[in-house]
Design a protein around this motif. Structure first.
Motif, PDB file in Angstrom:
ATOM      1  N   MET A  13     -48.180   5.505 -52.503  1.00  0.00           N
ATOM      2  CA  MET A  13     -47.320   5.453 -53.545  1.00  0.00           C
ATOM      3  C   MET A  13     -47.739   4.277 -54.412  1.00  0.00           C
ATOM      4  SD  MET A  13     -45.276   7.971 -53.488  1.00  0.00           S
ATOM      5  CE  MET A  13     -45.466   8.898 -52.003  1.00  0.00           C
ATOM      6  N   PHE A  31     -49.496  -5.571 -55.667  1.00  0.00           N
ATOM      7  CA  PHE A  31     -49.300  -7.008 -54.873  1.00  0.00           C
ATOM      8  C   PHE A  31     -49.156  -6.334 -53.497  1.00  0.00           C
ATOM      9  CE2 PHE A  31     -48.407  -8.945 -58.619  1.00  0.00           C
ATOM     10  CZ  PHE A  31     -48.768 -10.491 -58.499  1.00  0.00           C
ATOM     11  N   VAL A  35     -53.580  -5.108 -46.626  1.00  0.00           N
ATOM     12  CA  VAL A  35     -54.670  -4.314 -47.459  1.00  0.00           C
ATOM     13  C   VAL A  35     -54.214  -3.027 -47.962  1.00  0.00           C
ATOM     14  CG1 VAL A  35     -56.786  -5.739 -46.374  1.00  0.00           C
ATOM     15  CG2 VAL A  35     -56.051  -3.683 -45.485  1.00  0.00           C
ATOM     16  N   ALA A  40     -48.121   3.167 -43.470  1.00  0.00           N
ATOM     17  CA  ALA A  40     -47.874   4.558 -43.286  1.00  0.00           C
ATOM     18  C   ALA A  40     -48.983   5.680 -43.772  1.00  0.00           C
ATOM     19  CB  ALA A  40     -46.377   4.922 -43.680  1.00  0.00           C
ATOM     20  N   SER A  41     -49.477   5.066 -44.969  1.00  0.00           N
ATOM     21  CA  SER A  41     -50.287   6.178 -45.712  1.00  0.00           C
ATOM     22  C   SER A  41     -51.570   6.331 -45.075  1.00  0.00           C
ATOM     23  CB  SER A  41     -50.433   5.377 -47.108  1.00  0.00           C
ATOM     24  OG  SER A  41     -49.193   5.440 -48.032  1.00  0.00           O
ATOM     25  N   ALA A  43     -51.755   6.102 -41.352  1.00  0.00           N
ATOM     26  CA  ALA A  43     -51.431   6.647 -40.305  1.00  0.00           C
ATOM     27  C   ALA A  43     -51.164   8.131 -40.369  1.00  0.00           C
ATOM     28  CB  ALA A  43     -50.091   5.827 -39.628  1.00  0.00           C
ATOM     29  N   GLY A  46     -51.781  13.944 -42.944  1.00  0.00           N
ATOM     30  CA  GLY A  46     -52.319  14.719 -43.948  1.00  0.00           C
ATOM     31  C   GLY A  46     -51.916  16.005 -44.093  1.00  0.00           C
ATOM     32  N   ILE A  47     -51.023  16.485 -43.634  1.00  0.00           N
ATOM     33  CA  ILE A  47     -50.380  18.068 -43.896  1.00  0.00           C
ATOM     34  C   ILE A  47     -49.886  17.939 -45.326  1.00  0.00           C
ATOM     35  CG2 ILE A  47     -49.053  19.896 -43.244  1.00  0.00           C
ATOM     36  CD1 ILE A  47     -48.982  18.342 -40.303  1.00  0.00           C
ATOM     37  N   ALA A 170     -50.494 -10.877 -50.271  1.00  0.00           N
ATOM     38  CA  ALA A 170     -49.747 -11.425 -51.230  1.00  0.00           C
ATOM     39  C   ALA A 170     -48.375 -10.825 -50.868  1.00  0.00           C
ATOM     40  CB  ALA A 170     -49.899 -11.060 -52.515  1.00  0.00           C
ATOM     41  N   GLY A 203     -42.473   1.103 -49.268  1.00  0.00           N
ATOM     42  CA  GLY A 203     -42.101   2.205 -48.250  1.00  0.00           C
ATOM     43  C   GLY A 203     -40.995   1.640 -47.204  1.00  0.00           C
ATOM     44  N   GLN A 225     -45.704   8.682 -33.931  1.00  0.00           N
ATOM     45  CA  GLN A 225     -46.842   8.223 -33.136  1.00  0.00           C
ATOM     46  C   GLN A 225     -47.927   9.220 -33.166  1.00  0.00           C
ATOM     47  OE1 GLN A 225     -46.094   6.692 -29.241  1.00  0.00           O
ATOM     48  NE2 GLN A 225     -44.019   6.305 -29.654  1.00  0.00           N
ATOM     49  N   SER A 259     -46.113  14.779 -34.026  1.00  0.00           N
ATOM     50  CA  SER A 259     -45.808  13.238 -34.043  1.00  0.00           C
ATOM     51  C   SER A 259     -44.536  13.302 -33.532  1.00  0.00           C
ATOM     52  CB  SER A 259     -46.030  12.854 -35.710  1.00  0.00           C
ATOM     53  OG  SER A 259     -45.824  11.293 -35.491  1.00  0.00           O
ATOM     54  N   TYR A 327     -40.171   9.419 -46.635  1.00  0.00           N
ATOM     55  CA  TYR A 327     -40.186   9.987 -45.463  1.00  0.00           C
ATOM     56  C   TYR A 327     -41.408  10.732 -44.638  1.00  0.00           C
ATOM     57  CZ  TYR A 327     -37.800  12.243 -41.569  1.00  0.00           C
ATOM     58  OH  TYR A 327     -37.047  12.610 -40.393  1.00  0.00           O
ATOM     59  N   ARG A 328     -41.228  12.072 -44.524  1.00  0.00           N
ATOM     60  CA  ARG A 328     -42.477  12.692 -43.774  1.00  0.00           C
ATOM     61  C   ARG A 328     -43.543  13.538 -44.554  1.00  0.00           C
ATOM     62  NH1 ARG A 328     -39.826  16.091 -39.384  1.00  0.00           N
ATOM     63  NH2 ARG A 328     -41.763  17.523 -39.622  1.00  0.00           N
TER      64      ARG A 328
HETATM   65  C1  LIG Z   1     -47.146   9.394 -38.065  1.00  0.00           C
HETATM   66  C2  LIG Z   1     -47.075   9.848 -39.432  1.00  0.00           C
HETATM   67  C3  LIG Z   1     -47.309  10.983 -39.767  1.00  0.00           C
HETATM   68  C4  LIG Z   1     -47.306  11.177 -41.057  1.00  0.00           C
HETATM   69  N1  LIG Z   1     -47.790  12.747 -41.615  1.00  0.00           N
HETATM   70  C5  LIG Z   1     -47.689  12.933 -42.564  1.00  0.00           C
HETATM   71  C6  LIG Z   1     -48.278  14.170 -43.134  1.00  0.00           C
HETATM   72  O1  LIG Z   1     -48.889  14.878 -42.498  1.00  0.00           O
HETATM   73  N2  LIG Z   1     -48.137  14.633 -44.642  1.00  0.00           N
HETATM   74  C7  LIG Z   1     -47.503  13.836 -45.661  1.00  0.00           C
HETATM   75  O2  LIG Z   1     -47.336  14.278 -46.768  1.00  0.00           O
HETATM   76  N3  LIG Z   1     -46.817  12.691 -44.900  1.00  0.00           N
HETATM   77  C8  LIG Z   1     -46.981  12.258 -44.043  1.00  0.00           C
HETATM   78  N4  LIG Z   1     -46.264  10.981 -43.488  1.00  0.00           N
HETATM   79  C9  LIG Z   1     -45.595  10.368 -44.239  1.00  0.00           C
HETATM   80  C10 LIG Z   1     -46.343   9.327 -45.283  1.00  0.00           C
HETATM   81  O3  LIG Z   1     -47.298   8.596 -44.316  1.00  0.00           O
HETATM   82  C11 LIG Z   1     -45.371   8.670 -45.808  1.00  0.00           C
HETATM   83  O4  LIG Z   1     -44.255   9.034 -46.553  1.00  0.00           O
HETATM   84  C12 LIG Z   1     -46.147   7.677 -47.060  1.00  0.00           C
HETATM   85  O5  LIG Z   1     -47.459   6.943 -46.509  1.00  0.00           O
HETATM   86  C13 LIG Z   1     -45.301   6.609 -47.620  1.00  0.00           C
HETATM   87  O6  LIG Z   1     -46.145   5.988 -48.544  1.00  0.00           O
HETATM   88  P1  LIG Z   1     -45.721   4.447 -49.065  1.00  0.00           P
HETATM   89  O7  LIG Z   1     -46.869   3.890 -50.002  1.00  0.00           O
HETATM   90  O8  LIG Z   1     -44.393   4.706 -49.647  1.00  0.00           O
HETATM   91  O9  LIG Z   1     -45.460   3.721 -47.831  1.00  0.00           O
HETATM   92  P2  LIG Z   1     -46.613   2.803 -46.979  1.00  0.00           P
HETATM   93  O10 LIG Z   1     -48.034   3.623 -46.787  1.00  0.00           O
HETATM   94  O11 LIG Z   1     -46.112   2.286 -45.773  1.00  0.00           O
HETATM   95  O12 LIG Z   1     -47.074   1.602 -47.852  1.00  0.00           O
HETATM   96  C14 LIG Z   1     -46.175   0.482 -48.147  1.00  0.00           C
HETATM   97  C15 LIG Z   1     -47.005  -0.782 -48.381  1.00  0.00           C
HETATM   98  O13 LIG Z   1     -46.007  -1.858 -49.031  1.00  0.00           O
HETATM   99  C16 LIG Z   1     -46.562  -3.078 -48.433  1.00  0.00           C
HETATM  100  N5  LIG Z   1     -45.482  -3.839 -48.364  1.00  0.00           N
HETATM  101  C17 LIG Z   1     -44.300  -3.723 -47.832  1.00  0.00           C
HETATM  102  N6  LIG Z   1     -43.483  -4.728 -48.296  1.00  0.00           N
HETATM  103  C18 LIG Z   1     -44.321  -5.539 -49.021  1.00  0.00           C
HETATM  104  C19 LIG Z   1     -43.883  -6.769 -49.841  1.00  0.00           C
HETATM  105  N7  LIG Z   1     -42.946  -7.474 -49.416  1.00  0.00           N
HETATM  106  N8  LIG Z   1     -45.075  -7.473 -50.405  1.00  0.00           N
HETATM  107  C20 LIG Z   1     -46.253  -6.851 -50.490  1.00  0.00           C
HETATM  108  N9  LIG Z   1     -46.411  -5.663 -49.824  1.00  0.00           N
HETATM  109  C21 LIG Z   1     -45.404  -5.220 -49.237  1.00  0.00           C
HETATM  110  C22 LIG Z   1     -47.048  -2.676 -46.935  1.00  0.00           C
HETATM  111  O14 LIG Z   1     -47.851  -3.477 -46.550  1.00  0.00           O
HETATM  112  C23 LIG Z   1     -47.768  -1.046 -47.134  1.00  0.00           C
HETATM  113  O15 LIG Z   1     -49.079  -1.412 -47.369  1.00  0.00           O
HETATM  114  C24 LIG Z   1     -46.574  10.591 -41.991  1.00  0.00           C
HETATM  115  C25 LIG Z   1     -46.103   9.358 -41.550  1.00  0.00           C
HETATM  116  C26 LIG Z   1     -46.450   8.952 -40.202  1.00  0.00           C
HETATM  117  C27 LIG Z   1     -45.995   7.571 -39.922  1.00  0.00           C
END
Ligand SMILES: Cc1cc2nc3c(=O)[nH]c(=O)nc-3n(C[C@H](O)[C@H](O)[C@H](O)COP(=O)(O)OP(=O)(O)OC[C@H]3O[C@@H](n4cnc5c(N)ncnc54)[C@H](O)[C@@H]3O)c2cc1C
Length: 359
Positions: A13, A31, A35, A40-41, A43, A46-47, A170, A203, A225, A259, A327-328
């Motif tokens: 995101m 920030f 890295v 989550a992204s 992990a 990728g569906i 950071a 996230g 998982q 998962s 979420y998912r």
């Molecule tokens: C096992 C699993 C399978 C999945 N499979 C799918 C799928 O097949 N298809 C799909 O569409 N989605 C899937 N998802 C969901 C998807 O991964 C998440 O919805 C998405 O990655 C969320 O992205 P994000 O950027 O919000 O969160 P994240 O990727 O968690 O990124 C948040 C970032 O913020 C950083 N951060 C947090 N707090 C701070 C702070 N205070 N200061 C600085 N940095 C901070 C963290 O270090 C992290 O890098 C799956 C998730 C999981 C766990």
């Protein structure tokens, strides 16, 4: 200052929103406490399951469809900018069942009529490795897959090339609010950085950032998982979606088995029980996977909201924009979320009505 944006979090995101804003001429700093793509992204399986996960009705289904529509162009731009192929494959998702009544998942009545129910033979014509015991299913032909780790690497590089600055390691402690408006962020060490807009894309950790106005519990971690195995030759072309597990093939023969869905706080364990259950379910779907090589396991946290809908757009704090709680489906929903956040920051009409994506 006037065209400056701070993004908190460098997951899909944060990176996608930052890239979108940089391409509109904003000066963006991300920030990230670790890295980019650390959580989550990377992990995710990728569906891109707009149909299998959401069917036709409701605001989330519309958002999913719009994001799926944007994906080919999103990926094309990334490839052009970086040369990295994130393995975006319009392969379809095959939803399968051991019972004769076809699994139609979350499909609505309207979409059911558009989906053709397949018998066991038809399933194995599409995917010959599927178990003989599978007797019904549905092909969600418009669904797709992508490799999230490659996607995140490409997004990070593309955003950097378009001028986004990444400050890694950071930790953002709080959003700085002055006169009821967000004016920047404060880091763990006390440093304050100011900007015209702050986008919070942290996230599962979103509510741990102070000053967002969100109550504790608005976004909580939902652990998932995954087990990764590998066959010498790819056994599957499509994503296979069973009741107890899904299988996501990669181009090189690896298969992700996912998962679990667990509410256990931020505990990162991969558990013996989950690995057993996932492998058991995978081998029931595709018996030939019994001879696959075991590669790896991991877990991470889906940012869950009670409504299961993301929080996107302007928050109650002027100057503060949210892109969280996906979420998912965060990998699927990234292009549409970035387009919305880009529109909100620029002060133009959002391409999608946002009332359903507020707390
Ligand atoms: C096992 C699993 C399978 C999945 N499979 C799918 C799928 O097949 N298809 C799909 O569409 N989605 C899937 N998802 C969901 C998807 O991964 C998440 O919805 C998405 O990655 C969320 O992205 P994000 O950027 O919000 O969160 P994240 O990727 O968690 O990124 C948040 C970032 O913020 C950083 N951060 C947090 N707090 C701070 C702070 N205070 N200061 C600085 N940095 C901070 C963290 O270090 C992290 O890098 C799956 C998730 C999981 C766990």
């Amino acid at each position: 200052m006037s065209r400056s944006v701070i993004v908190v979090g460098g997951g899909i995101m944060g990176c996608a929103c930052a890239w979108e804003l940089a391409r509109h001429g904003y000066s963006v700093v991300v920030f990230e406490r670790s890295v980019p793509g650390a959580e989550a992204s990377s992990a995710a399986a990728g569906i891109l399951g707009a149909s299998v996960e959401h069917g036709e009705q409701g605001p989330l289904a519309r958002l999913a469809r719009e994001s799926r529509r944007l994906y080919p162009d999103f990926v094309r731009k990334l490839v052009r900018q970086t040369g990295i192929d994130p393995e975006f494959r319009e392969c379809g998702v095959l939803e399968v069942d051991f019972r004769r009544r076809a699994a139609l998942g979350r499909s609505s009545k309207r979409s059911r009529s558009a989906l053709r129910v397949l018998d066991g033979r038809a399933l194995r014509r599409l995917e010959p490795a599927l178990s003989e015991r599978l007797v019904s299913g549905v092909l969600h032909a418009g669904d797709a897959r992508v490799n999230p780790r490659l996607l995140l690497r490409a997004l990070h590089i593309a955003a950097s090339r378009d001028g986004v600055v990444f400050r890694t390691g950071a930790y953002v402690r709080r959003v700085v609010v002055e006169g009821e408006r967000a004016v920047g962020i404060a880091l763990d060490d006390g440093e304050v950085v100011r900007a015209r807009h702050v986008v919070v894309a942290a996230g599962s950790w979103t509510t741990l950032v102070e000053g967002t106005g969100l109550p504790a519990g608005a976004v909580i971690p939902a652990r998932g998982q995954i087990v990764e195995i590998e066959t010498p030759e790819p056994l599957l072309g499509r994503v296979v979606f069973g009741r107890r597990a899904y299988l996501v093939p990669r181009d090189d023969g690896r298969v992700l088995v996912g998962s679990t869905l667990e509410f256990v706080g931020y505990r990162r364990e991969v558990t013996a029980g989950a690995v057993r259950d996932l492998l058991d379910a995978a081998l029931r779907l595709v018996p030939a996977l019994a001879s696959a090589e075991f590669r790896s396991t991991w877990s991470s946290f889906r940012p869950y909201t009670k409504s299961e809908r993301p929080l996107i757009g302007a928050s109650d704090v002027p100057g503060l924009v949210l892109a969280t709680g996906h979420y998912r489906n965060g990998i699927l929903l990234a292009p549409a979320t970035a387009a919305i956040v880009g529109a909100v920051v620029r002060g133009v009409r959002s391409p999608i009505p946002l009332s359903a994506f507020r707390l």
